[in-house]
Design a protein around this motif. Structure first.
Motif, PDB file in Angstrom:
ATOM      1  N   GLU A  16       0.867  -1.306   0.170  1.00  0.00           N
ATOM      2  CA  GLU A  16      -0.265   0.012   0.018  1.00  0.00           C
ATOM      3  C   GLU A  16       0.767   1.303  -0.015  1.00  0.00           C
ATOM      4  N   GLY A  17       1.953   1.137   0.542  1.00  0.00           N
ATOM      5  CA  GLY A  17       2.929   2.352   0.798  1.00  0.00           C
ATOM      6  C   GLY A  17       3.406   2.713  -0.504  1.00  0.00           C
ATOM      7  N   ARG A  19       2.180   1.920  -3.481  1.00  0.00           N
ATOM      8  CA  ARG A  19       1.132   2.174  -4.323  1.00  0.00           C
ATOM      9  C   ARG A  19       0.868   3.796  -4.075  1.00  0.00           C
ATOM     10  N   ARG A  20       0.996   4.282  -2.675  1.00  0.00           N
ATOM     11  CA  ARG A  20       0.597   5.743  -2.269  1.00  0.00           C
ATOM     12  C   ARG A  20       1.843   6.285  -3.203  1.00  0.00           C
ATOM     13  N   GLU A  23       1.319   6.929  -6.687  1.00  0.00           N
ATOM     14  CA  GLU A  23       0.174   7.710  -7.156  1.00  0.00           C
ATOM     15  C   GLU A  23       0.728   9.036  -7.000  1.00  0.00           C
ATOM     16  N   HIS A  24       1.592   9.484  -5.700  1.00  0.00           N
ATOM     17  CA  HIS A  24       2.142  10.808  -5.845  1.00  0.00           C
ATOM     18  C   HIS A  24       3.188  11.027  -6.880  1.00  0.00           C
ATOM     19  N   GLY A 115       7.464   5.111  -0.499  1.00  0.00           N
ATOM     20  CA  GLY A 115       6.742   5.148   0.708  1.00  0.00           C
ATOM     21  C   GLY A 115       7.569   5.121   1.994  1.00  0.00           C
ATOM     22  N   VAL A 145       6.715   9.257   1.259  1.00  0.00           N
ATOM     23  CA  VAL A 145       5.050   9.262   1.073  1.00  0.00           C
ATOM     24  C   VAL A 145       4.626   8.728   2.447  1.00  0.00           C
TER      25      VAL A 145
END
Ligand SMILES: Nc1ncnc2c1ncn2[C@@H]1O[C@H](COP(=O)(O)OP(=O)(O)OP(=O)(O)O)[C@@H](O)[C@H]1O
Ligand SMILES: [Mg+2]
Length: 146
Positions: A16-17, A19-20, A23-24, A115, A145
């Motif tokens: 998830e980290g 992925r974030r 996205e950024h 992340g 992030v």
């Protein structure tokens, strides 16, 4: 201009980290018109097999791992909104932090996005060990992030 974001590198590890972070990185690349490099590193396992039994050949091991990690790139590629963005997916083999540093150097990255945490089971730590090492070693500015 002392800083122009022509090339953005982001590390993805299926978490998830990651992925974030991706996205950024996409939004940064969109705003700057940068080339985006989505990088995943297959961590080469050393000393997995311990005592007894012949270790799998490095070739066999690498092929399985490389295919597994390839799915991480396929997944992130289909999840992200990459319309209009010039991007590449890159799969590397070795130590994640070292390989990401090498990609940033080789490609002259202007920004590395990662992340704060990744795929590790790390409720105990705030900053993952790959993220920690990259903050120490990165040749370019790092965006961590949360
Ligand atoms: N194998 C990898 N390939 C590409 N990027 C990675 C890889 N591992 C980590 N990263 C990047 O580093 C970020 C932080 O992950 P890190 O591995 O440091 O945390 P963790 O998995 O929670 O902790 P640890 O690995 O120390 O148990 C991820 O969100 C991702 O952006
Ligand atoms: Mg990790």
């Amino acid at each position: 201009m002392i800083w122009e974001v022509s090339t953005v590198v982001v590390g993805v590890d299926g978490s998830e980290g990651g992925r974030r972070a991706a996205e950024h990185a996409v939004e940064v690349a969109r705003k700057w018109g940068s080339t985006l490099l989505l990088v995943t590193v297959v961590r080469t396992p050393e000393g997995w097999w311990g005592i007894g039994g012949a270790p799998p050949t490095p070739e066999a091991l690498s092929t399985a791992l490389i295919e597994g990690q390839r799915q991480i790139l396929d997944e992130i590629e289909s999840d992200l909104d990459l319309a209009g963005i010039q991007y590449e997916t890159i799969e590397e083999l070795g130590d994640p932090a070292n390989r990401l540093v090498a990609v940033c150097e080789e490609r002259g990255a202007d920004l590395l996005v990662i992340g704060r945490r990744g795929a590790g089971l790390v409720e105990r730590v705030i900053l993952g060990s790959v993220a920690d090492r990259l903050c120490h070693l990165s040749p370019c500015p790092v965006l961590v992030v949360p």
